[in-house]
Design a protein around this motif. Structure first.
Motif, PDB file in Angstrom:
ATOM      1  N   ALA A 112       0.827  -1.207   0.000  1.00 42.30           N
ATOM      2  CA  ALA A 112       0.000   0.000   0.000  1.00 42.30           C
ATOM      3  C   ALA A 112       0.859   1.254   0.000  1.00 42.30           C
ATOM      4  O   ALA A 112       0.550   2.244  -0.672  1.00 42.30           O
ATOM      5  CB  ALA A 112      -0.936  -0.005   1.206  1.00 42.30           C
ATOM      6  N   VAL A 113       1.947   1.222   0.758  1.00 38.37           N
ATOM      7  CA  VAL A 113       2.858   2.368   0.811  1.00 38.37           C
ATOM      8  C   VAL A 113       3.561   2.558  -0.525  1.00 38.37           C
ATOM      9  O   VAL A 113       3.690   3.686  -1.023  1.00 38.37           O
ATOM     10  CB  VAL A 113       3.876   2.190   1.953  1.00 38.37           C
ATOM     11  CG1 VAL A 113       4.991   3.239   1.874  1.00 38.37           C
ATOM     12  CG2 VAL A 113       3.169   2.276   3.307  1.00 38.37           C
ATOM     13  N   ALA A 116       1.264   4.245  -2.858  1.00 38.18           N
ATOM     14  CA  ALA A 116       1.071   5.654  -2.499  1.00 38.18           C
ATOM     15  C   ALA A 116       2.252   6.503  -2.959  1.00 38.18           C
ATOM     16  O   ALA A 116       2.074   7.602  -3.505  1.00 38.18           O
ATOM     17  CB  ALA A 116       0.869   5.781  -0.991  1.00 38.18           C
ATOM     18  N   ILE A 233       0.323  12.031   2.664  1.00 39.72           N
ATOM     19  CA  ILE A 233       0.047  10.600   2.769  1.00 39.72           C
ATOM     20  C   ILE A 233       0.050  10.227   4.248  1.00 39.72           C
ATOM     21  O   ILE A 233       1.041  10.460   4.948  1.00 39.72           O
ATOM     22  CB  ILE A 233       1.112   9.761   2.037  1.00 39.72           C
ATOM     23  CG1 ILE A 233       1.241  10.189   0.575  1.00 39.72           C
ATOM     24  CG2 ILE A 233       0.795   8.276   2.149  1.00 39.72           C
ATOM     25  CD1 ILE A 233       2.462   9.590  -0.130  1.00 39.72           C
ATOM     26  N   ASP A 235      -0.017   7.111   6.700  1.00 42.77           N
ATOM     27  CA  ASP A 235       0.140   5.670   6.854  1.00 42.77           C
ATOM     28  C   ASP A 235      -0.598   5.263   8.125  1.00 42.77           C
ATOM     29  O   ASP A 235      -0.122   5.487   9.233  1.00 42.77           O
ATOM     30  CB  ASP A 235       1.631   5.330   6.945  1.00 42.77           C
ATOM     31  CG  ASP A 235       1.898   3.845   7.143  1.00 42.77           C
ATOM     32  OD1 ASP A 235       0.971   3.119   7.545  1.00 42.77           O
ATOM     33  OD2 ASP A 235       3.047   3.416   6.937  1.00 42.77           O
ATOM     34  N   ILE A 259      -3.877  10.831   0.410  1.00 38.24           N
ATOM     35  CA  ILE A 259      -3.751   9.391   0.222  1.00 38.24           C
ATOM     36  C   ILE A 259      -3.653   8.753   1.605  1.00 38.24           C
ATOM     37  O   ILE A 259      -2.979   9.284   2.501  1.00 38.24           O
ATOM     38  CB  ILE A 259      -2.510   9.031  -0.624  1.00 38.24           C
ATOM     39  CG1 ILE A 259      -2.571   9.719  -1.999  1.00 38.24           C
ATOM     40  CG2 ILE A 259      -2.378   7.524  -0.784  1.00 38.24           C
ATOM     41  CD1 ILE A 259      -1.312   9.519  -2.840  1.00 38.24           C
ATOM     42  N   THR A 261      -3.038   4.898   3.592  1.00 29.25           N
ATOM     43  CA  THR A 261      -2.723   3.482   3.468  1.00 29.25           C
ATOM     44  C   THR A 261      -3.219   2.749   4.707  1.00 29.25           C
ATOM     45  O   THR A 261      -3.004   3.185   5.829  1.00 29.25           O
ATOM     46  CB  THR A 261      -1.213   3.239   3.299  1.00 29.25           C
ATOM     47  OG1 THR A 261      -0.506   3.697   4.457  1.00 29.25           O
ATOM     48  CG2 THR A 261      -0.680   3.964   2.074  1.00 29.25           C
ATOM     49  N   SER A 263      -3.911  -1.488   6.263  1.00 32.92           N
ATOM     50  CA  SER A 263      -3.715  -2.924   6.083  1.00 32.92           C
ATOM     51  C   SER A 263      -3.904  -3.589   7.437  1.00 32.92           C
ATOM     52  O   SER A 263      -4.863  -3.293   8.133  1.00 32.92           O
ATOM     53  CB  SER A 263      -2.319  -3.198   5.488  1.00 32.92           C
ATOM     54  OG  SER A 263      -2.146  -4.570   5.238  1.00 32.92           O
ATOM     55  N   THR A 276      -5.083   1.220  -0.536  1.00 29.33           N
ATOM     56  CA  THR A 276      -4.601   2.588  -0.693  1.00 29.33           C
ATOM     57  C   THR A 276      -5.793   3.438  -1.119  1.00 29.33           C
ATOM     58  O   THR A 276      -6.383   3.201  -2.178  1.00 29.33           O
ATOM     59  CB  THR A 276      -3.485   2.665  -1.749  1.00 29.33           C
ATOM     60  OG1 THR A 276      -2.429   1.769  -1.379  1.00 29.33           O
ATOM     61  CG2 THR A 276      -2.922   4.081  -1.834  1.00 29.33           C
ATOM     62  N   ILE A 278      -7.308   6.892  -2.356  1.00 33.51           N
ATOM     63  CA  ILE A 278      -6.773   7.952  -3.211  1.00 33.51           C
ATOM     64  C   ILE A 278      -7.836   9.026  -3.428  1.00 33.51           C
ATOM     65  O   ILE A 278      -8.969   8.701  -3.809  1.00 33.51           O
ATOM     66  CB  ILE A 278      -6.362   7.383  -4.587  1.00 33.51           C
ATOM     67  CG1 ILE A 278      -5.388   6.206  -4.424  1.00 33.51           C
ATOM     68  CG2 ILE A 278      -5.772   8.468  -5.465  1.00 33.51           C
ATOM     69  CD1 ILE A 278      -5.254   5.381  -5.697  1.00 33.51           C
TER      70      ILE A 278
END
Length: 425
Positions: A112-113, A116, A233, A235, A259, A261, A263, A276, A278
């Protein structure tokens, strides 16, 4: 563990900290092959926020498997994916007024990172990404380039470029605002600071030592991104999915990342699934430009949909996590206060809590004694100096209290090892 110790690579890690063969698990409890039971303050490094073998998710998954439904689909359409996306929109995005496109980049957080970072660079046409001290974003090369830990970076075997580290919130102490430092670098034409494509951050740094960014700092970073044409972004792989209380860790700050991420506990059941998110206008991928064989884990779609429907249609879980987190922090601070030899700071949000031990080796020793006593807990931080308290979000009050009792015993044993036990109450 004969075969594991003889044949598994030396890279193995957690099995060294928890040297036993686990056989069954339920909720916040694990059992090993010798009949010992452990309370889980680890939660699969944040991948098991709802505990082990949740009944609701297990039933949904077994029904799906028994129906001979699609197991593997890459990014072809499956009913499991369709239902997950519909559930995600209804339960997650609409109540929060969020508008994002969903990209399934591969099975893990680092996938996912990577997606991104690639997309941010593609959108902005610039290669540099800013990240923060003590950050951890994954072990593949792109994610590793924006990770702070020197030992993990050293394993890359190549130079890690196109990324610039910055001091995280309160890195220099409470009296210095590192967002103001960044503003000066961005606004000074002689700073030598090349304009980046994006900033990537964790609102609470997990592997970095449970370092908590303030809402004000996050708001300043977001404002700088807007002012200087950078993407933000977030995380939320470990801090998200309720770990800090709300579903997304950044919700209390009011920021709106470009963005996101996620998981780990996204699947709800420990199955690989990453996402991810967006901002729609940024979704400029060409078909197939970023892909992966296992980006359509239908079993994970099923358990994730069940988890979202069961736990996130109201705020009961969020309130419970915040209340339990307050109790944990109160207890840990009491433990520290009663032991002059334990120089430690307690910090965190929700059930994402750390005890930063100033004396070298103490946190590791506490973790070792926890395991001996029947409690699973890991350490984090640049020198494994922070003991992490991360039980499943659904842990019972009784087992939470029992686990904290065991942790207190482990603290005393570790202090005894280091000759620091004097003054314990």
């Amino acid at each position: 563990m004969e075969y594991i110790n003889r044949l598994e690579s030396e890279v193995r890690g957690y099995v060294r900290s928890f040297p036993t063969v686990f056989t069954t698990a339920k909720g916040e409890l694990l059992d090993d092959a010798e009949g010992r039971q452990y309370i889980d303050f680890f939660s699969g490094a944040g991948a098991l926020n709802y505990g082990h073998n949740d009944d609701v998710m297990k039933a949904a998954l077994l029904e799906y498997i028994h129906s001979d439904a699609i197991t593997h689909s890459l990014d072809m359409a499956s009913q499991a994916k369709e239902d997950f996306i519909a559930t995600f929109e209804e339960v997650v995005m609409k109540p929060r007024n969020m508008e994002y496109k969903l990209q399934f980049p591969g099975p893990t957080g680092t996938n996912a990172v990577e997606a991104a970072l690639k997309l941010a660079r593609k959108v902005k046409g610039r290669d540099r990404v800013l990240f923060f001290t003590n950050a951890y974003h994954g072990m593949t090369l792109g994610a590793l380039a924006v990770t702070g830990n020197s030992s993990k970076r050293g394993g890359a075997g190549v130079s890690l470029g196109n990324a610039t580290p910055l001091p995280f919130c309160e890195y220099f102490g409470k009296d210095r605002d590192t967002a103001d430092d960044l503003r000066m670098l961005l606004e000074n034409s002689s700073s030598g600071f090349d304009k980046p494509a994006a900033i990537i951050l964790e609102t609470v740094q997990g592997e970095g030592g449970i370092n908590v960014a303030s809402n004000e700092w996050l708001q300043k970073i977001e404002a700088l991104c807007h002012e200087h044409d950078m993407l933000l972004i977030v995380d939320d792989i470990q801090a998200g999915i309720g770990r800090t209380g709300p579903l997304f860790s950044f919700e209390p700050s009011g920021i709106k990342p470009d963005i996101i991420t996620i998981s780990k506990s996204l699947s709800g059941f420990g199955l690989p699934l990453a996402l991810t998110l967006i901002r729609p206008d940024l979704d400029i991928w060409k078909p197939g430009e970023h892909n992966g064989t296992f980006r359509g884990n239908c079993h994970a779609f099923i358990t994730s949909s069940a988890a979202l429907n069961h736990y996130w249609r109201d705020d009961r879980l969020e309130k419970s996590v915040l209340a339990k987190g307050e109790r944990v922090q109160e207890r840990l601070r009491a433990i520290v206060k009663a032991r002059p030899g334990l120089e430690a700071e307690v910090r965190g949000r929700g059930l994402f809590i750390g005890m930063d031990c100033k004396t070298e080796g103490v946190a590791d020793a506490i973790g070792e004694h926890c395991f001996r006593l029947g409690l699973i807990a890991e350490t984090a931080g640049p020198d494994d100096n922070v003991l992490k308290v991360m039980p499943p979000l659904i842990i019972s009050d009784d087992n939470l209290a029992r686990g904290l009792d065991l942790l207190e015993q482990a603290v005393d044993a570790a202090l005894q090892d280091h000759g620091l036990l004097q003054g314990a109450a």
